[in-house]
Every structure is written in C-alpha cells, then in structure tokens.
Design a protein around this motif. Structure first.
Motif, PDB file in Angstrom:
ATOM      1  N   ARG A  22       0.889  -1.165   0.000  1.00 53.07           N
ATOM      2  CA  ARG A  22       0.000   0.000   0.000  1.00 53.07           C
ATOM      3  C   ARG A  22       0.927   1.216   0.000  1.00 53.07           C
ATOM      4  NH1 ARG A  22      -3.746   3.633  -0.935  1.00 53.07           N
ATOM      5  NH2 ARG A  22      -4.822   4.485   0.877  1.00 53.07           N
ATOM      6  N   LEU A  23       1.063   1.841  -1.148  1.00 56.43           N
ATOM      7  CA  LEU A  23       2.012   2.937  -1.310  1.00 56.43           C
ATOM      8  C   LEU A  23       1.324   4.273  -1.076  1.00 56.43           C
ATOM      9  CD1 LEU A  23       4.985   3.426  -2.159  1.00 56.43           C
ATOM     10  CD2 LEU A  23       4.151   3.700  -4.494  1.00 56.43           C
ATOM     11  N   LYS A  24       1.936   5.111  -0.245  1.00 54.75           N
ATOM     12  CA  LYS A  24       1.347   6.406   0.086  1.00 54.75           C
ATOM     13  C   LYS A  24       2.356   7.515  -0.164  1.00 54.75           C
ATOM     14  CE  LYS A  24      -1.679   4.761   3.770  1.00 54.75           C
ATOM     15  NZ  LYS A  24      -2.915   5.526   3.537  1.00 54.75           N
ATOM     16  N   GLY A  25       1.859   8.716  -0.394  1.00 56.74           N
ATOM     17  CA  GLY A  25       2.749   9.875  -0.376  1.00 56.74           C
ATOM     18  C   GLY A  25       3.037  10.233   1.071  1.00 56.74           C
ATOM     19  N   GLY A  26       4.208  10.745   1.352  1.00 55.30           N
ATOM     20  CA  GLY A  26       4.526  11.179   2.717  1.00 55.30           C
ATOM     21  C   GLY A  26       4.770  10.031   3.655  1.00 55.30           C
ATOM     22  N   ASP A  27       4.384  10.210   4.905  1.00 57.38           N
ATOM     23  CA  ASP A  27       4.552   9.171   5.918  1.00 57.38           C
ATOM     24  C   ASP A  27       3.191   8.570   6.248  1.00 57.38           C
ATOM     25  OD1 ASP A  27       6.486   8.046   8.162  1.00 57.38           O
ATOM     26  OD2 ASP A  27       4.569   8.511   9.117  1.00 57.38           O
ATOM     27  N   PRO A  28       3.103   7.237   6.322  1.00 55.17           N
ATOM     28  CA  PRO A  28       1.783   6.613   6.522  1.00 55.17           C
ATOM     29  C   PRO A  28       1.153   6.936   7.876  1.00 55.17           C
ATOM     30  CG  PRO A  28       3.547   4.965   6.643  1.00 55.17           C
ATOM     31  CD  PRO A  28       4.168   6.232   6.148  1.00 55.17           C
ATOM     32  N   PHE A  29       1.993   7.340   8.853  1.00 54.58           N
ATOM     33  CA  PHE A  29       1.461   7.568  10.204  1.00 54.58           C
ATOM     34  C   PHE A  29       1.273   9.048  10.545  1.00 54.58           C
ATOM     35  CE2 PHE A  29       2.741   3.308  12.434  1.00 54.58           C
ATOM     36  CZ  PHE A  29       1.687   2.681  11.787  1.00 54.58           C
ATOM     37  N   ILE A  30       1.483   9.928   9.557  1.00 55.01           N
ATOM     38  CA  ILE A  30       1.232  11.368   9.775  1.00 55.01           C
ATOM     39  C   ILE A  30       0.125  11.775   8.799  1.00 55.01           C
ATOM     40  CG2 ILE A  30       2.200  13.698   9.667  1.00 55.01           C
ATOM     41  CD1 ILE A  30       3.755  12.406  11.735  1.00 55.01           C
ATOM     42  N   PHE A  31      -1.090  11.888   9.277  1.00 56.37           N
ATOM     43  CA  PHE A  31      -2.256  12.229   8.454  1.00 56.37           C
ATOM     44  C   PHE A  31      -2.361  11.315   7.236  1.00 56.37           C
ATOM     45  CE2 PHE A  31      -0.848  16.332  10.400  1.00 56.37           C
ATOM     46  CZ  PHE A  31      -1.802  16.330  11.387  1.00 56.37           C
ATOM     47  N   GLY A  32      -1.986  10.049   7.400  1.00 56.53           N
ATOM     48  CA  GLY A  32      -1.988   9.142   6.258  1.00 56.53           C
ATOM     49  C   GLY A  32      -2.932   7.958   6.417  1.00 56.53           C
ATOM     50  N   ARG A  33      -3.588   7.861   7.570  1.00 57.07           N
ATOM     51  CA  ARG A  33      -4.526   6.757   7.830  1.00 57.07           C
ATOM     52  C   ARG A  33      -3.852   5.384   7.806  1.00 57.07           C
ATOM     53  NH1 ARG A  33     -10.000   8.725   4.689  1.00 57.07           N
ATOM     54  NH2 ARG A  33     -10.015  10.834   5.533  1.00 57.07           N
ATOM     55  N   GLY A  34      -2.529   5.372   7.896  1.00 55.27           N
ATOM     56  CA  GLY A  34      -1.819   4.104   7.940  1.00 55.27           C
ATOM     57  C   GLY A  34      -2.193   3.286   9.167  1.00 55.27           C
ATOM     58  N   GLY A  35      -2.481   3.986  10.260  1.00 52.41           N
ATOM     59  CA  GLY A  35      -2.863   3.292  11.488  1.00 52.41           C
ATOM     60  C   GLY A  35      -4.124   2.474  11.293  1.00 52.41           C
ATOM     61  N   GLU A  36      -5.097   3.071  10.612  1.00 56.89           N
ATOM     62  CA  GLU A  36      -6.360   2.357  10.383  1.00 56.89           C
ATOM     63  C   GLU A  36      -6.164   1.137   9.483  1.00 56.89           C
ATOM     64  OE1 GLU A  36      -9.739   5.027   9.377  1.00 56.89           O
ATOM     65  OE2 GLU A  36      -8.339   6.614   9.911  1.00 56.89           O
ATOM     66  N   GLU A  37      -5.317   1.309   8.480  1.00 55.55           N
ATOM     67  CA  GLU A  37      -5.099   0.200   7.547  1.00 55.55           C
ATOM     68  C   GLU A  37      -4.326  -0.935   8.213  1.00 55.55           C
ATOM     69  OE1 GLU A  37      -3.527   2.072   3.983  1.00 55.55           O
ATOM     70  OE2 GLU A  37      -5.308   3.326   3.839  1.00 55.55           O
ATOM     71  N   ALA A  38      -3.350  -0.568   9.026  1.00 57.80           N
ATOM     72  CA  ALA A  38      -2.587  -1.593   9.744  1.00 57.80           C
ATOM     73  C   ALA A  38      -3.489  -2.344  10.725  1.00 57.80           C
ATOM     74  CB  ALA A  38      -1.402  -0.952  10.477  1.00 57.80           C
ATOM     75  N   GLU A  39      -4.344  -1.595  11.415  1.00 55.30           N
ATOM     76  CA  GLU A  39      -5.294  -2.221  12.356  1.00 55.30           C
ATOM     77  C   GLU A  39      -6.197  -3.217  11.650  1.00 55.30           C
ATOM     78  OE1 GLU A  39      -7.746   0.799  14.252  1.00 55.30           O
ATOM     79  OE2 GLU A  39      -5.919   1.755  14.983  1.00 55.30           O
ATOM     80  N   ALA A  40      -6.729  -2.795  10.509  1.00 53.17           N
ATOM     81  CA  ALA A  40      -7.659  -3.653   9.768  1.00 53.17           C
ATOM     82  C   ALA A  40      -6.955  -4.951   9.368  1.00 53.17           C
ATOM     83  CB  ALA A  40      -8.191  -2.925   8.537  1.00 53.17           C
ATOM     84  N   CYS A  41      -5.712  -4.834   8.924  1.00 50.65           N
ATOM     85  CA  CYS A  41      -4.961  -6.027   8.519  1.00 50.65           C
ATOM     86  C   CYS A  41      -4.689  -6.921   9.716  1.00 50.65           C
ATOM     87  CB  CYS A  41      -3.652  -5.615   7.846  1.00 50.65           C
ATOM     88  SG  CYS A  41      -3.889  -4.872   6.219  1.00 50.65           S
ATOM     89  N   ARG A  42      -4.220  -6.320  10.811  1.00 52.24           N
ATOM     90  CA  ARG A  42      -3.903  -7.123  11.996  1.00 52.24           C
ATOM     91  C   ARG A  42      -5.155  -7.821  12.518  1.00 52.24           C
ATOM     92  NH1 ARG A  42      -0.612  -2.415  13.790  1.00 52.24           N
ATOM     93  NH2 ARG A  42      -2.335  -1.977  15.191  1.00 52.24           N
ATOM     94  N   ALA A  43      -6.279  -7.091  12.501  1.00 60.20           N
ATOM     95  CA  ALA A  43      -7.532  -7.674  12.990  1.00 60.20           C
ATOM     96  C   ALA A  43      -7.922  -8.886  12.148  1.00 60.20           C
ATOM     97  CB  ALA A  43      -8.636  -6.626  12.965  1.00 60.20           C
ATOM     98  N   ALA A  44      -7.521  -8.870  10.875  1.00 62.37           N
ATOM     99  CA  ALA A  44      -7.856  -9.978   9.971  1.00 62.37           C
ATOM    100  C   ALA A  44      -6.754 -11.041   9.968  1.00 62.37           C
ATOM    101  CB  ALA A  44      -8.078  -9.437   8.564  1.00 62.37           C
ATOM    102  N   GLY A  45      -5.753 -10.864  10.834  1.00 61.92           N
ATOM    103  CA  GLY A  45      -4.680 -11.852  10.904  1.00 61.92           C
ATOM    104  C   GLY A  45      -3.647 -11.707   9.798  1.00 61.92           C
ATOM    105  N   VAL A  46      -3.640 -10.573   9.135  1.00 61.32           N
ATOM    106  CA  VAL A  46      -2.667 -10.326   8.056  1.00 61.32           C
ATOM    107  C   VAL A  46      -1.464  -9.574   8.641  1.00 61.32           C
ATOM    108  CG1 VAL A  46      -2.278  -9.061   5.899  1.00 61.32           C
ATOM    109  CG2 VAL A  46      -4.463 -10.243   6.283  1.00 61.32           C
ATOM    110  N   PRO A  47      -0.275 -10.160   8.568  1.00 58.83           N
ATOM    111  CA  PRO A  47       0.892  -9.462   9.134  1.00 58.83           C
ATOM    112  C   PRO A  47       1.241  -8.215   8.321  1.00 58.83           C
ATOM    113  CG  PRO A  47       1.574 -11.491   8.038  1.00 58.83           C
ATOM    114  CD  PRO A  47       0.074 -11.459   7.977  1.00 58.83           C
TER     115      PRO A  47
END
Lengths: 187, 187
Positions: A22-47
């Motif tokens: 999942r490629l993003k401009g900038g940093d995924p954890f600064i106004f990038g919603r990377g946290g939400e995407e990582a959570e969704a993956c972890r919740a689904a058992g996806v490393p």
C-alpha cells in the motif's frame, strides 16, 4: 474509494495469497490513515510491516530551508491538519507561539479562519508565517507574511495547492535565494 | 566538536573547492541543528541543499506500529526534546492530552521529571505512554504504561538509550506481536 473499502481490499488481496504494497505519499502515520489500515490487517490476521516516509513538513521545510526546530528559536514543533471540516472544533491553543513551530497541512482553503483562530488563541499578529507552495517542484514558491497578513497573502499571490503553512519564528529567517542556489548546485 | 567548529569546517572545506556532504542521522531540521549549519554556509556565500530524512519519531513509530495521528484519537502531533538541561524551563502545556500525540526525543534520563511535568500541566495520570527502545533493531522493545507509571517502568525494565517516548491515546492501542510479524514476513 472510502477508507473501509480500501481496508477490505488490502485484506482480501492478502488473503488471496498476494504480497500487498500500500504505497502512500509522505509518511503513513502522519495524516496518512496508515494506522487504520494496519489495524484492519492485523484484525484480519494479516501481518503488516510499516515503512516510514518523508512527511510533507520535513520535505517542504528542507526544500525551503526553513528549519522546524532551532536552538535559538524553536524547541518544539507540532503538525496539524487544517481542512475546513472540523477546524473550528480543534483546539490548537499553545501549539503556535514564541519558541514553537506549528506546521499546518492542507490549510490553504481555510487560511483566513486559521489566522483568526491562532490570533484569537493569543498568538501575536506579527508572528511570521511561511507558505511553501509546490515544494521541491520547479514552480516552488516560499511566501512570507506576518500571521495577520496570511489571508491577504494567499489571495494576492493566488497560492494554489499543494501548499504547507509554517507558523513560527523559524519562518521569519532571511530567505535564501533558492533559485540561485539551485542554479549554482546544478552546475 | 562544538557546533561552531563544525560550521567553520563545513565552510572551510567548501571554500577549498570541495563538495561537502554533512551526513546526519534522522532529519537535519528536527533537533538536528541543520538550520544553524545551513545559515553558517549561506552567510559565507556557500550554496546549500538540504535533503530531508526520516526523523526518529517517524522511524520508531513505524517500527512499533504506533500511528502518530489517527482519525479516531489523534488529530495533531508534537515533537519535543527531553534532555535534562533546560527541561524545567520548557513550557509543554497543551502538547499532550486527549486527541493529541506528544513524542519526546532524548527523554529517557529525565523520564520521572517528564511524567511529573506533564501531570502537573493537567495530563491524566492514566494517559498511555509507549517507550520504544532500540527501534528497528533486533533488540527492539515497545514498553507500555500509563504516564503515572513511566518512571517505574524505565527502572524496572532497565530501558537504555536510544529510546523514544510516545504519549497519547495512540500509545495505548493493542500491541501487535512484532516479533511474530517479523518472523512471518521474513519467510
């Protein structure tokens, strides 16, 4: 694509056995919603592995040669997002002022409200602001004004997105002639 | 080498006709004194180009999978330096709290004073804190506590530098099993 659909897609593709980037401009954890995407993956058992990036505040300030911290006049720096939506409810008090740098992402459209809000919170109307437009591009401009003149500057100079707003004493330093520097460095 | 001597060296080598690269860890404009070095060069007529980097807050939070902003619980993020020297004079009020993330660089030695200072400023003693030790290295640890337990955590776990302190609701998210993830990703 709404965020939920993106999250679902990441999980579905990973479950189909693919390595998903999942490629993003900038940093995924600064106004990038990377946290939400990582959570969704972890919740689904996806490393998940998260790779950091150069967030706009760092990239634009390097290009404009405006240091975000400085021993002489900025011992702290804050990043906020200045979209119109939800702006008035956000409490920014204390983030801008003497000795502190405030960087506003996505604040161009609401520049008049931002200036009003900061001055109402006690910021000196004379506090320097820099607007970095088209950072790192050929058409980059670094425009400066006191915060009280921000709204007028944006209109007068017809500033367009993408633009980053830097509020603080660091924004008031003498502007290097970036165009001359670029030419000299290119030789 | 004191900062002035570094500045002088950069200028002297450039004047001797060399292309000088001043390589730093992290980002040169976030607690990196890059601003001072660029100023010294410009004042001496030496053209400067600044290349941004991944500052510790971004690198460590990516490694620990702690998002610095999050639509649900952090709409702003601030970076401060927590060295003992000058700590008590620094005004951090408003930087930590509900909806905001505070990242403290170099704060390990003064962790007890930092916790005290933040709680005295009105921060809830229950606010989550994460200490990221040895970020990105094999020996990385992510330790969590409420801010009131930070000092005890650092002593009990014998936390050593380099370590970054993240204060805010984002630090309280369920911890992903980073070791298991790393193993799975390595396969």
């Amino acid at each position: 694509m709404p965020q939920d659909a993106i999250n679902d897609l990441l999980v579905a593709e990973a479950r189909a056995g693919k390595q998903v980037v999942r490629l993003k401009g900038g940093d995924p954890f600064i106004f990038g919603r990377g946290g939400e995407e990582a959570e969704a993956c972890r919740a689904a058992g996806v490393p998940v592995e998260v790779v950091p990036g150069i967030t706009s505040a760092l990239g634009a300030s390097a290009a404009a040669q405006i240091p975000l911290t400085h021993r002489a006049n900025a011992s702290m720096v804050s990043f906020v997002a200045g979209q119109c939506k939800g702006l008035t409810e956000q409490d920014w008090s204390g983030l801008a002022g003497k000795g502190r740098t405030l960087v506003i992402y996505m604040g161009l459209a609401s520049a008049p409200q931002i200036a009003e809000k900061l001055i109402a919170d006690g910021l000196s109307p004379a506090m320097p602001v820099a607007v970095i437009e088209n950072a790192t591009r050929k058409a980059m401009r670094v425009l400066r004004a006191p915060i009280a003149g921000l709204a007028e500057l944006v209109v007068r100079e017809r500033v367009k997105s993408p633009a980053l707003i830097v509020v603080g004493e660091v924004a008031g330093e003498a502007e290097p002639d970036l165009r001359a520097l670029a030419l000299e460095l290119a030789q």
